[in-house]
Design an enzyme around this catalytic site. Structure first.
Site, PDB file in Angstrom:
ATOM      1  N   GLY A   5       0.836  -1.174  -0.069  1.00 29.15           N
ATOM      2  CA  GLY A   5      -0.028  -0.004   0.164  1.00 29.15           C
ATOM      3  C   GLY A   5       0.891   1.360   0.014  1.00 29.15           C
ATOM      4  N   PHE A   6       0.349   2.305   0.473  1.00 29.88           N
ATOM      5  CA  PHE A   6       0.955   3.553   0.276  1.00 29.88           C
ATOM      6  C   PHE A   6       2.105   3.542   1.354  1.00 29.88           C
ATOM      7  CE2 PHE A   6      -2.949   5.324  -0.861  1.00 29.88           C
ATOM      8  CZ  PHE A   6      -2.560   5.923  -2.225  1.00 29.88           C
ATOM      9  N   GLY A   7       2.363   2.972   2.608  1.00 27.11           N
ATOM     10  CA  GLY A   7       3.322   2.698   3.482  1.00 27.11           C
ATOM     11  C   GLY A   7       4.280   1.934   2.817  1.00 27.11           C
ATOM     12  N   VAL A  12       1.664 -13.561   3.797  1.00 29.89           N
ATOM     13  CA  VAL A  12       2.562 -14.218   5.151  1.00 29.89           C
ATOM     14  C   VAL A  12       1.857 -14.466   6.086  1.00 29.89           C
ATOM     15  CG1 VAL A  12       3.899 -12.814   7.154  1.00 29.89           C
ATOM     16  CG2 VAL A  12       4.266 -11.984   4.582  1.00 29.89           C
ATOM     17  N   GLU A  51     -18.111  10.602   0.140  1.00 25.68           N
ATOM     18  CA  GLU A  51     -17.605  10.707  -1.526  1.00 25.68           C
ATOM     19  C   GLU A  51     -18.492   9.522  -2.142  1.00 25.68           C
ATOM     20  OE1 GLU A  51     -12.935  12.206  -1.266  1.00 25.68           O
ATOM     21  OE2 GLU A  51     -13.228   9.951  -1.093  1.00 25.68           O
ATOM     22  N   ASP A 105      -1.864   2.564   8.303  1.00 28.29           N
ATOM     23  CA  ASP A 105      -2.988   2.311   8.759  1.00 28.29           C
ATOM     24  C   ASP A 105      -2.837   1.291  10.192  1.00 28.29           C
ATOM     25  OD1 ASP A 105      -4.033   3.837   7.105  1.00 28.29           O
ATOM     26  OD2 ASP A 105      -5.471   2.615   6.214  1.00 28.29           O
ATOM     27  N   ALA A 128      -3.424   8.139   3.634  1.00 29.74           N
ATOM     28  CA  ALA A 128      -2.211   7.938   2.763  1.00 29.74           C
ATOM     29  C   ALA A 128      -1.121   8.733   3.217  1.00 29.74           C
ATOM     30  CB  ALA A 128      -2.561   8.182   1.404  1.00 29.74           C
TER      31      ALA A 128
END
Lengths: 454, 454
Positions: A31-33, A97, A189, A326, A342
């Site tokens: 993801g973003f991280g 994992v 949204e 997150d 994000a």
């Protein structure tokens, strides 16, 4: 058995000599991280392995546009291998994992293979939280994955299709009622985009129903929507949504979902609404890796299962295991944990990469300081709210900022130009090109038509 | 029960007065035949209803590009309602037709509703044919629907992902072996696109495997691939495929598919190949509506279940029931039935619409004459073969013709510009943006990894 990838490859031999393989960092989650960590780490003379269950990075902030038929999944997804293709010290593995062994410094995959690490970054994020009502998951699906978005799209568009054929006005009303549970950015949204779909995109395409009669209900437990924003922006967002025809109900708690009926408590009143389409945007809980880490390291989890991390993102007692994004509960700044957005994940990912660099190179360790870049949410076709601390923007100007920033961050993506074109096209024609009912469409249609019990 | 859609709608009242509702034409199927018929019929002062199980028209000739990760489903699909939105006499119903009653002139939907028609056009096409080996359907999936393409994409890309982690060279070889069964246009285009994927797109993205070692086998029962084309074009196509690294085996009949092993007879020799990915492009059979029509009207079906039609596409004895496109066996021109390709369906659809117009307006009936616009197939990234009777083109010039014609016919689609851009981007960068492993990805991955039996 140790995983021996790269053994027979001639390419791998080149790697062996060209990079310092003494330090191996494993990143779990793309993801973003995880992706931002991996991209920074790839610049260092170390070995990097990025493991993800999926073969692509997903630009989750735009997932609601897939759910409402504006964008295709591929528009907001980029193959991890393509993003990292020119990083020769980086291996991408599509794998799950299953466990970690912090003493032996190993990651164990679901396929039983084991990988040794020197540093481990866990960034597996969160999934939906139904607060003990897991039976609601099928009745009120959430929005975290591409499959979730395709499922939502099928339900939203399918409801209009079935309504078109439905002669009974009561049943038609239930088909044209959409309930969004949760008034955070995703719920806001989603509700705005659905209102736009019903009022504009679909308006002239049906002959048996008037799609503008669709009722879209947004339910929020707090006293205002977007509770993490300043009150004036919450008010602006509610005003914009109401103008789009969305019925916003705050201080409203859902108490039951059953047989396509949502029961909620609004102050002292208990109300019911019959809706064939119920969408969940109310809460998140940590992914399973949180519990694995707690079991193996004794680290504390918060009430939604997120991992409490030290000031440098490491787990107490395990300075080479980091949790970011997150999944992390980072409470070393301000009066509450950093939000699950994000920019936090990206900054944490880049920070941990720099920290590992300092260790590998024997330099002083950097300190993490979150730079709040503000928060923003879009409402319908041309309104948004932007919170930059002292500067608060609403309306069409906020929408332009939102559009600019989202396209800017899609810079990772091959598809940036294509997304801009899709948006431009959709904006000016009010059409949406990705309105396909796919996947288990027959099942959902039959359920909505009442042919098959839900 | 008669379906009473439009009863309560104010819009419907407007329709009632503005069009002659005396004649109601029902079109079943929104493929090339049905959609082109509906678009022509919509110009007439009659009532038109288009029924399809799906809410979109699919540009099937490009489906192989979805299967190989170049295009997204939405790039080659257009919502039927959007295409017909400005046709005020036309109703689109997303529904399944369960039966017809030619005496009462009614169509019966799966949801039990009935619709009366004056003229009926059936254009439900074909599905895969496994020639009595229906157990092969899961082992060697075909390519007709969006879901088929997503399924193929998952298997093709998943095989490379699992191979990257596989330490056993034998197992890795099976993962990197791809068998395409059937050397018609779909098989040829699929094999070419897969070769391009392995040799270029994925080449630099893996560290544990060399993707260019992937073996792609194309099996064809006839003595040459593209058997419906002139022999010189078959030879040119085979040469181009071989240059891309595809192993072409003609005069080869598959006798068994089991445990990821394909057994085939090649002349007198029986051979086996172990392959984790086996794709079916070998044959088609008529959709279920063929048998329904035979049961209700006594019409003759050919050996793959297609409906034998009269010179005006009507069923013998039922001058107001027409069958067009792939479902029709039209043998009134040349020495064999017209081929199952889009131009035939489009011309038949438009012809039947003109025939109905002549009946409604009391004019002389037109005669159908198929204009052969030639046939073409693309091979890999920049080669194709084009057959225009006396003019036969191969190589890059043929590829340009192919590209031009496909974009021209995508004119129906909002997405024309976006598809061109995707192609341009993919062509020059050799990347492919839509390489997502989605849907039941865990299931397929586990099966390939051998964690779960197939």
């Amino acid at each position: 058995m140790m995983l021996t990838i790269q053994k027979e490859s001639t390419k791998a031999t080149i790697h062996e000599t060209s990079v310092d393989r003494k330090h191996h960092t494993i990143v779990v989650g793309g993801g973003f991280g995880g992706l931002y960590a991996a991209k920074e780490l790839a610049k260092l003379p170390i070995k990097v392995t990025l493991i993800d269950k999926r073969n692509f990075h997903l630009f989750q902030p735009l997932l609601y546009q897939v759910a409402t038929g504006t964008l295709s999944p591929a528009d907001i997804a980029s193959p991890l291998r393509a993003v990292l293709a020119n990083k020769k010290n980086t291996t991408v593995l599509m794998a799950e994992v299953a466990d970690i062994d912090p003493q032996a410094q190993k990651v164990i995959l679901a396929s039983k293979e084991e990988l040794s690490y020197d540093s481990l970054i866990v960034a597996t994020g969160v999934s939906h939280h139904y607060f003990g009502n897991e039976q609601w998951a099928d009745l009120a699906p959430g929005l975290k994955t591409v499959e979730d978005a395709i499922n939502m799209r099928r339900r939203i568009l399918g409801a209009f299709e079935v309504a078109e054929k439905e002669p009974d006005p009561e049943k038609r009303k239930a088909l044209l009622t959409f309930v969004v549970i949760g008034g955070g950015p995703t719920g806001v949204e989603l509700a705005g985009a659905m209102a736009d779909l019903a009022n504009h995109t679909l308006k002239d395409e049906f002959t048996g129903i008037d799609t503008t009669e669709a009722k879209i209900l947004l339910l929020e437990g707090f006293d205002r929507i977007l509770p993490s924003y300043p009150p004036e922006l919450s008010a602006a967002a509610e005003k914009s949504l109401t103008a789009l025809g969305v019925e916003v109900k705050t201080r409203t708690l859902v108490t039951n979902i059953e047989n396509h009926v949502v029961t909620y408590r609004c102050g002292d009143r208990v109300e019911h609404v019959e809706a064939k389409t119920i969408l969940w945007a109310a809460g998140v809980k940590a992914s399973a890796m949180g519990k694995t880490l707690a079991d193996r390291t004794g680290v504390t989890l918060d009430r939604v299962g997120r991992v409490t991390v030290e000031a440098d993102m490491a787990i107490a007692g395990y300075p080479n295991i980091f949790v970011i994004g997150d999944l992390a509960n980072y409470a070393h700044q301000g009066d509450k944990p950093l939000p699950g957005v994000a920019p936090v994940a990206m900054q944490q990912g880049e920070f941990v990469a720099r920290l590992i660099e300092s260790r590998v190179k024997g330099k002083p360790a950097p300190k993490f300081r979150y730079r709040d870049l503000g928060s923003l949410a879009v409402i319908g076709r041309n309104k948004a709210v932007v919170n930059w601390g002292f500067i608060r923007v609403t309306g069409i100007f906020a929408w332009l900022i939102w559009t600019f920033l989202h396209v800017l961050y899609l810079v990772e993506f091959d598809n940036q130009l294509i997304v801009l074109l899709q948006w431009g096209y959709n904006y000016f024609t009010r059409k949406s090109g990705a309105r396909l009912i796919t996947g288990q469409y027959l099942q959902v249609m039959e359920e909505m038509e009442g042919i098959k019990p839900s």
